[in-house]
Write a protein that holds these residues in place. Structure first.
Motif, PDB file in Angstrom:
ATOM      1  N   GLU A  84       0.976  -1.254  -0.079  1.00 44.18           N
ATOM      2  CA  GLU A  84       0.157   0.299   0.096  1.00 44.18           C
ATOM      3  C   GLU A  84       1.067   1.177   0.029  1.00 44.18           C
ATOM      4  O   GLU A  84       2.069   1.307   0.720  1.00 44.18           O
ATOM      5  CB  GLU A  84      -0.923  -0.027   1.130  1.00 44.18           C
ATOM      6  N   THR A  85       0.396   2.189  -0.639  1.00 42.24           N
ATOM      7  CA  THR A  85       1.142   3.611  -0.650  1.00 42.24           C
ATOM      8  C   THR A  85       0.157   4.694   0.042  1.00 42.24           C
ATOM      9  O   THR A  85      -0.851   4.678   0.110  1.00 42.24           O
ATOM     10  CB  THR A  85       1.623   3.986  -2.055  1.00 42.24           C
ATOM     11  N   LEU A  86       0.995   5.711   0.460  1.00 40.90           N
ATOM     12  CA  LEU A  86       0.256   6.762   0.855  1.00 40.90           C
ATOM     13  C   LEU A  86      -0.636   7.500  -0.003  1.00 40.90           C
ATOM     14  O   LEU A  86      -1.875   7.645   0.283  1.00 40.90           O
ATOM     15  CB  LEU A  86       1.573   8.133   1.281  1.00 40.90           C
ATOM     16  N   ALA A  87      -0.248   7.453  -1.333  1.00 41.32           N
ATOM     17  CA  ALA A  87      -1.206   8.069  -2.372  1.00 41.32           C
ATOM     18  C   ALA A  87      -2.181   7.257  -2.468  1.00 41.32           C
ATOM     19  O   ALA A  87      -3.436   7.830  -2.427  1.00 41.32           O
ATOM     20  CB  ALA A  87      -0.373   8.188  -3.839  1.00 41.32           C
ATOM     21  N   GLU A  88      -2.149   5.869  -2.263  1.00 37.98           N
ATOM     22  CA  GLU A  88      -3.520   5.273  -2.250  1.00 37.98           C
ATOM     23  C   GLU A  88      -4.370   5.523  -1.025  1.00 37.98           C
ATOM     24  O   GLU A  88      -5.536   5.432  -1.204  1.00 37.98           O
ATOM     25  CB  GLU A  88      -3.185   3.664  -2.416  1.00 37.98           C
ATOM     26  N   ALA A  89      -3.579   5.357   0.018  1.00 32.46           N
ATOM     27  CA  ALA A  89      -4.520   5.904   1.362  1.00 32.46           C
ATOM     28  C   ALA A  89      -5.422   6.925   1.341  1.00 32.46           C
ATOM     29  O   ALA A  89      -6.385   7.334   1.628  1.00 32.46           O
ATOM     30  CB  ALA A  89      -3.611   5.776   2.416  1.00 32.46           C
ATOM     31  N   LEU A  90      -4.466   8.081   0.757  1.00 31.90           N
ATOM     32  CA  LEU A  90      -5.108   9.508   0.595  1.00 31.90           C
ATOM     33  C   LEU A  90      -6.294   9.516  -0.565  1.00 31.90           C
ATOM     34  O   LEU A  90      -7.357  10.139  -0.206  1.00 31.90           O
ATOM     35  CB  LEU A  90      -4.117  10.545   0.025  1.00 31.90           C
ATOM     36  N   ALA A  91      -6.171   8.710  -1.562  1.00 31.26           N
ATOM     37  CA  ALA A  91      -7.069   8.660  -2.659  1.00 31.26           C
ATOM     38  C   ALA A  91      -8.372   7.762  -2.034  1.00 31.26           C
ATOM     39  O   ALA A  91      -9.714   8.270  -2.240  1.00 31.26           O
ATOM     40  CB  ALA A  91      -6.651   7.942  -3.866  1.00 31.26           C
TER      41      ALA A  91
END
Length: 191
Positions: free
Chosen positions: A87-94
């Motif tokens: 998982e990435t931070l960008a995915e969590a934010l999205a």
């Protein structure tokens, strides 16, 4: 966007504006972080900024599902407060932005904030005698939950690189405000 919620004309606007403000505050704690920093834990707990954002998205989805009576269970998932290796931070934010949009759309479509929301039974944090809450209660709870985790994220972020809310917000939103020095990443030391 201003640092504080603008004046509100009615209850619905107040609740949704304060929820949006708390979401924004949580998101801004991630501004400028690397993937490694988003996973850092600053205390003995498992809390990380990326994990808190991931949890906030799941939490908001859970409550929206309850409003829609699309209950998917009350169990917390293992590792909920941490980003998994894939998982990435960008995915969590999205995912958080998507959960917020969904909640906002559902709330917009409900004319009465007093509408009953069935409560899942058996969760240890829910009083046994409570069978339903209102949309109003759910919104207040989401504000509380988001603010609580935003506070966790503030402490974690300050522990990572010293960044605090106002300078992060000024940087993220390119404020022309002369009273707040926008955050900037530390320059790598030469030597």
């Amino acid at each position: 966007m201003p640092r504080v919620v603008p004046p509100v004309a009615d209850e619905r606007t107040a609740l949704t504006a304060y929820l949006a403000h708390q979401r924004r505050a949580l998101r801004v704690t991630a501004y400028g972080l690397t993937e490694e920093q988003a996973r850092m834990t600053a205390s003995a707990s498992d809390l990380s900024i990326g994990g808190l954002i991931k949890h906030a998205a799941r939490c908001e989805g859970f409550w929206t599902d309850l409003i829609l009576q699309q209950q998917r269970g009350t169990q917390r998932k293992a590792g909920e407060f941490r980003l998994a290796p894939d998982e990435t931070l960008a995915e969590a934010l999205a995912a958080y932005a998507e959960a917020a949009e969904r909640t906002d759309a559902v709330i917009t479509g409900i004319p009465d904030l007093g509408q009953a929301v069935p409560v899942p039974q058996g969760a240890p944090w829910i009083p046994a005698e409570v069978r339903e809450w209102s949309i109003r209660w759910v919104l207040l709870h989401l504000i509380e939950e988001t603010a609580r985790h935003g506070g966790h994220a503030d402490v974690i972020r300050e522990s990572i690189d010293g960044a605090t809310f106002d300078p992060l917000l000024a940087a993220a939103e390119a404020w022309p405000d002369p009273w707040v020095q926008p955050w900037a990443p530390a320059s790598p030391s030469v030597g």
